[in-house]
Write a protein that holds these residues in place. Structure first.
Motif, PDB file in Angstrom:
ATOM      1  N   VAL A   1       1.125  -1.104   0.192  1.00 16.80           N
ATOM      2  CA  VAL A   1       0.130  -0.432   0.129  1.00 16.80           C
ATOM      3  C   VAL A   1       0.759   0.741   0.316  1.00 16.80           C
ATOM      4  O   VAL A   1       0.354   2.031  -0.543  1.00 16.80           O
ATOM      5  CB  VAL A   1      -0.899  -0.100   1.216  1.00 16.80           C
ATOM      6  N   GLU A   2       1.438   1.119   0.865  1.00 14.95           N
ATOM      7  CA  GLU A   2       2.986   2.548   1.230  1.00 14.95           C
ATOM      8  C   GLU A   2       3.080   2.896  -0.895  1.00 14.95           C
ATOM      9  O   GLU A   2       3.649   3.374  -1.210  1.00 14.95           O
ATOM     10  CB  GLU A   2       4.194   2.022   1.806  1.00 14.95           C
ATOM     11  N   GLN A   3       3.577   1.585  -1.466  1.00 16.16           N
ATOM     12  CA  GLN A   3       4.179   1.904  -2.503  1.00 16.16           C
ATOM     13  C   GLN A   3       3.839   2.308  -3.450  1.00 16.16           C
ATOM     14  O   GLN A   3       3.328   3.174  -3.829  1.00 16.16           O
ATOM     15  CB  GLN A   3       5.321   0.141  -3.098  1.00 16.16           C
ATOM     16  N   VAL A   4       2.161   2.093  -3.217  1.00 17.08           N
ATOM     17  CA  VAL A   4       1.546   2.441  -4.311  1.00 17.08           C
ATOM     18  C   VAL A   4       1.137   4.103  -3.965  1.00 17.08           C
ATOM     19  O   VAL A   4       0.895   4.829  -5.028  1.00 17.08           O
ATOM     20  CB  VAL A   4       0.011   1.938  -4.363  1.00 17.08           C
TER      21      VAL A   4
ATOM     22  N   SER B   1       2.965   6.232  -2.256  1.00 23.01           N
ATOM     23  CA  SER B   1       3.486   7.362  -2.631  1.00 23.01           C
ATOM     24  C   SER B   1       4.183   7.476  -3.833  1.00 23.01           C
ATOM     25  O   SER B   1       4.142   8.877  -4.645  1.00 23.01           O
ATOM     26  CB  SER B   1       5.162   6.464  -2.171  1.00 23.01           C
ATOM     27  N   ARG B   2       3.197   6.854  -4.863  1.00 18.75           N
ATOM     28  CA  ARG B   2       3.876   7.562  -5.791  1.00 18.75           C
ATOM     29  C   ARG B   2       2.353   7.990  -7.099  1.00 18.75           C
ATOM     30  O   ARG B   2       2.499   8.360  -7.363  1.00 18.75           O
ATOM     31  CB  ARG B   2       3.209   5.660  -6.694  1.00 18.75           C
ATOM     32  N   GLU B   3       1.325   7.731  -6.096  1.00 17.20           N
ATOM     33  CA  GLU B   3      -0.373   8.225  -6.576  1.00 17.20           C
ATOM     34  C   GLU B   3      -0.423   9.469  -5.877  1.00 17.20           C
ATOM     35  O   GLU B   3      -1.721   8.943  -5.726  1.00 17.20           O
ATOM     36  CB  GLU B   3      -0.592   7.218  -6.778  1.00 17.20           C
ATOM     37  N   PRO B   4       0.003  10.033  -4.774  1.00 15.16           N
ATOM     38  CA  PRO B   4      -0.621  10.842  -3.902  1.00 15.16           C
ATOM     39  C   PRO B   4      -1.371  11.394  -3.996  1.00 15.16           C
ATOM     40  O   PRO B   4      -2.917  12.383  -3.425  1.00 15.16           O
ATOM     41  CB  PRO B   4       0.670  10.829  -3.076  1.00 15.16           C
ATOM     42  N   ASP B   5      -1.370  12.209  -5.602  1.00 13.65           N
ATOM     43  CA  ASP B   5      -1.892  14.096  -6.064  1.00 13.65           C
ATOM     44  C   ASP B   5      -3.415  12.737  -6.798  1.00 13.65           C
ATOM     45  O   ASP B   5      -4.464  13.829  -6.430  1.00 13.65           O
ATOM     46  CB  ASP B   5      -1.075  14.456  -6.922  1.00 13.65           C
ATOM     47  N   SER B   6      -3.299  12.313  -7.192  1.00 18.92           N
ATOM     48  CA  SER B   6      -4.430  11.375  -8.179  1.00 18.92           C
ATOM     49  C   SER B   6      -5.280  11.500  -7.156  1.00 18.92           C
ATOM     50  O   SER B   6      -6.786  10.961  -7.113  1.00 18.92           O
ATOM     51  CB  SER B   6      -3.897  10.061  -8.818  1.00 18.92           C
ATOM     52  N   ILE B   7      -4.929  10.662  -5.817  1.00 18.69           N
ATOM     53  CA  ILE B   7      -6.129   9.864  -4.885  1.00 18.69           C
ATOM     54  C   ILE B   7      -6.844  11.339  -4.116  1.00 18.69           C
ATOM     55  O   ILE B   7      -7.811  11.349  -4.555  1.00 18.69           O
ATOM     56  CB  ILE B   7      -5.306   9.140  -3.880  1.00 18.69           C
ATOM     57  N   LEU B   8      -5.317  12.580  -4.472  1.00 19.87           N
ATOM     58  CA  LEU B   8      -6.051  13.408  -3.264  1.00 19.87           C
ATOM     59  C   LEU B   8      -7.292  14.254  -4.379  1.00 19.87           C
ATOM     60  O   LEU B   8      -8.360  15.225  -4.117  1.00 19.87           O
ATOM     61  CB  LEU B   8      -5.546  14.465  -2.963  1.00 19.87           C
ATOM     62  N   GLU B   9      -7.042  14.398  -5.443  1.00 19.26           N
ATOM     63  CA  GLU B   9      -7.530  15.085  -6.965  1.00 19.26           C
ATOM     64  C   GLU B   9      -8.757  14.323  -7.358  1.00 19.26           C
ATOM     65  O   GLU B   9      -9.743  14.631  -8.192  1.00 19.26           O
ATOM     66  CB  GLU B   9      -6.557  15.437  -7.936  1.00 19.26           C
ATOM     67  N   ALA B  10      -9.035  13.005  -7.026  1.00 22.73           N
ATOM     68  CA  ALA B  10     -10.330  12.522  -7.056  1.00 22.73           C
ATOM     69  C   ALA B  10     -11.353  12.738  -6.755  1.00 22.73           C
ATOM     70  O   ALA B  10     -11.137  13.577  -5.931  1.00 22.73           O
ATOM     71  CB  ALA B  10     -10.030  10.808  -6.691  1.00 22.73           C
ATOM     72  N   LYS B  11     -12.408  12.500  -7.113  1.00 22.49           N
ATOM     73  CA  LYS B  11     -13.948  12.991  -7.336  1.00 22.49           C
ATOM     74  C   LYS B  11     -13.899  12.426  -5.870  1.00 22.49           C
ATOM     75  O   LYS B  11     -14.991  13.395  -4.572  1.00 22.49           O
ATOM     76  CB  LYS B  11     -14.877  13.109  -8.305  1.00 22.49           C
ATOM     77  N   ASP B  12     -13.875  10.876  -5.332  1.00 24.38           N
ATOM     78  CA  ASP B  12     -14.430  10.713  -4.375  1.00 24.38           C
ATOM     79  C   ASP B  12     -13.228   9.759  -3.909  1.00 24.38           C
ATOM     80  O   ASP B  12     -12.603   9.046  -4.754  1.00 24.38           O
ATOM     81  CB  ASP B  12     -15.474   9.819  -4.602  1.00 24.38           C
ATOM     82  N   ILE B  13     -12.232  10.814  -3.040  1.00 26.79           N
ATOM     83  CA  ILE B  13     -11.305  10.140  -2.475  1.00 26.79           C
ATOM     84  C   ILE B  13     -11.478   8.838  -1.722  1.00 26.79           C
ATOM     85  O   ILE B  13     -10.521   7.715  -1.927  1.00 26.79           O
ATOM     86  CB  ILE B  13     -10.703  11.369  -1.205  1.00 26.79           C
ATOM     87  N   GLY B  14     -12.661   8.168  -0.692  1.00 26.62           N
ATOM     88  CA  GLY B  14     -12.788   6.879  -0.233  1.00 26.62           C
ATOM     89  C   GLY B  14     -12.910   6.154  -1.567  1.00 26.62           C
ATOM     90  O   GLY B  14     -11.668   5.276  -1.290  1.00 26.62           O
ATOM     91  N   HIS B  15     -13.209   6.217  -2.973  1.00 27.25           N
ATOM     92  CA  HIS B  15     -13.406   5.340  -4.196  1.00 27.25           C
ATOM     93  C   HIS B  15     -11.739   5.407  -4.278  1.00 27.25           C
ATOM     94  O   HIS B  15     -11.483   4.093  -4.500  1.00 27.25           O
ATOM     95  CB  HIS B  15     -13.415   5.774  -4.938  1.00 27.25           C
ATOM     96  N   ALA B  16     -11.243   6.769  -4.406  1.00 25.30           N
ATOM     97  CA  ALA B  16      -9.560   6.455  -4.774  1.00 25.30           C
ATOM     98  C   ALA B  16      -8.938   5.387  -3.683  1.00 25.30           C
ATOM     99  O   ALA B  16      -7.914   4.450  -4.709  1.00 25.30           O
ATOM    100  CB  ALA B  16      -8.690   7.721  -4.748  1.00 25.30           C
ATOM    101  N   LEU B  17      -8.904   5.870  -2.757  1.00 26.38           N
ATOM    102  CA  LEU B  17      -8.275   4.837  -1.565  1.00 26.38           C
ATOM    103  C   LEU B  17      -8.147   2.912  -2.227  1.00 26.38           C
ATOM    104  O   LEU B  17      -7.479   2.643  -1.755  1.00 26.38           O
ATOM    105  CB  LEU B  17      -8.522   5.194  -0.247  1.00 26.38           C
ATOM    106  N   GLN B  18     -10.329   2.899  -2.055  1.00 31.30           N
ATOM    107  CA  GLN B  18     -10.672   1.586  -2.295  1.00 31.30           C
ATOM    108  C   GLN B  18      -9.619   0.810  -3.227  1.00 31.30           C
ATOM    109  O   GLN B  18      -9.155  -0.272  -3.438  1.00 31.30           O
ATOM    110  CB  GLN B  18     -11.931   1.756  -1.654  1.00 31.30           C
ATOM    111  N   ALA B  19     -10.166   1.549  -4.652  1.00 30.55           N
ATOM    112  CA  ALA B  19      -9.397   1.287  -5.811  1.00 30.55           C
ATOM    113  C   ALA B  19      -8.180   0.736  -5.851  1.00 30.55           C
ATOM    114  O   ALA B  19      -7.722  -0.347  -6.308  1.00 30.55           O
ATOM    115  CB  ALA B  19      -9.745   2.154  -7.084  1.00 30.55           C
ATOM    116  N   ARG B  20      -7.078   1.766  -4.975  1.00 26.41           N
ATOM    117  CA  ARG B  20      -5.855   1.288  -4.699  1.00 26.41           C
ATOM    118  C   ARG B  20      -5.733  -0.091  -3.707  1.00 26.41           C
ATOM    119  O   ARG B  20      -4.665  -0.990  -3.905  1.00 26.41           O
ATOM    120  CB  ARG B  20      -4.899   2.103  -4.606  1.00 26.41           C
TER     121      ARG B  20
END
Length: 231
Positions: A56-59, A61-80
């Protein structure tokens, strides 16, 4: 035992954890970093399988901006997180010859931060379900979560959600120190992240020591008030 907790205050969030890892299969305990950055305005922590949390940490650390810029952060976290959980579950060896204590720890992820001026406290459980805790203002994960909930309940009358985030930092450390004193499987050093719309700041060991000084003063003031209760 692990505990990671998130606390909402009037103008910020606090994410905090202990640093002790227990490996029952090998009878070992050792310190490990449990809080991690998630871009400039958020952080996350996890409990459970270290192998899962490493992935999880590896993913993240590579994609923080795309997670935080997602329309739904919960879904963005879940998808990863879900593909990582499924991979480990599918390849888990349930019984190892010669190993009496088996099983993989249930893995939880707890993230907190800001998108603009909007705070979020979100957890993903071992089934991949999303929990939102911005309104309740508190969440804890890990095997020490129930104890953390009880400790937090004992300080709810101080109305941390209406106080400055610096009060929340002190309250979070007081809860962790209470668990450290009552459970041999919770241990320091304690890790604390202070999060506001301006950014996330991970406290240094010296800064945590300064906060602990405020905890001691808080306890002393309570004792003084109690001493004069029947005057």
């Amino acid at each position: 035992m692990t505990v990671v907790l998130a606390l909402r205050c009037a103008n910020g969030l606090v994410l905090a954890s202990d640093s002790q890892i227990t490996d029952p299969g090998r009878g070992l305990t050792y310190p490990a970093q449990k809080l991690h950055t998630l871009g400039a305005h958020a952080a996350w922590g996890g409990s459970g399988s270290r192998a899962v949390l490493y992935d999880v940490e590896q993913v993240f650390s590579r994609e923080p901006d795309s997670i935080l810029e997602a329309k739904d952060i919960g879904h963005a976290l879940q998808a990863r997180i879900l593909p990582i959980l499924k991979h480990h579950y599918a390849n888990f060896i349930a019984e190892v010859p010669g190993q009496e204590t088996g099983g993989t720890p249930a893995t939880y992820v707890l993230a907190a931060g800001y998108v603009g001026d909007a705070p979020f406290i979100i957890d993903i459980d071992p089934n991949g379900l999303i929990g939102h805790h911005e309104e309740t203002g508190f969440q804890a994960v890990g095997s020490g979560a129930a104890m953390a909930q009880q400790a937090h309940a004992l300080v709810t009358h101080f109305h941390m959600s209406q106080r400055d985030v610096d009060y929340g930092v002190v309250a979070a450390l007081r809860v962790l120190d209470a668990l450290d004193a009552s459970s041999p499987s919770v241990g320091g050093p304690m890790d604390i992240c202070r999060i506001t719309p301006e950014g996330a700041h991970h406290l240094s060991e010296d800064e945590v020591a300064d906060v602990r000084g405020h905890v001691r003063r808080w306890v002393q003031l309570e004792q003084k008030a109690l001493d004069g209760l029947f005057d």
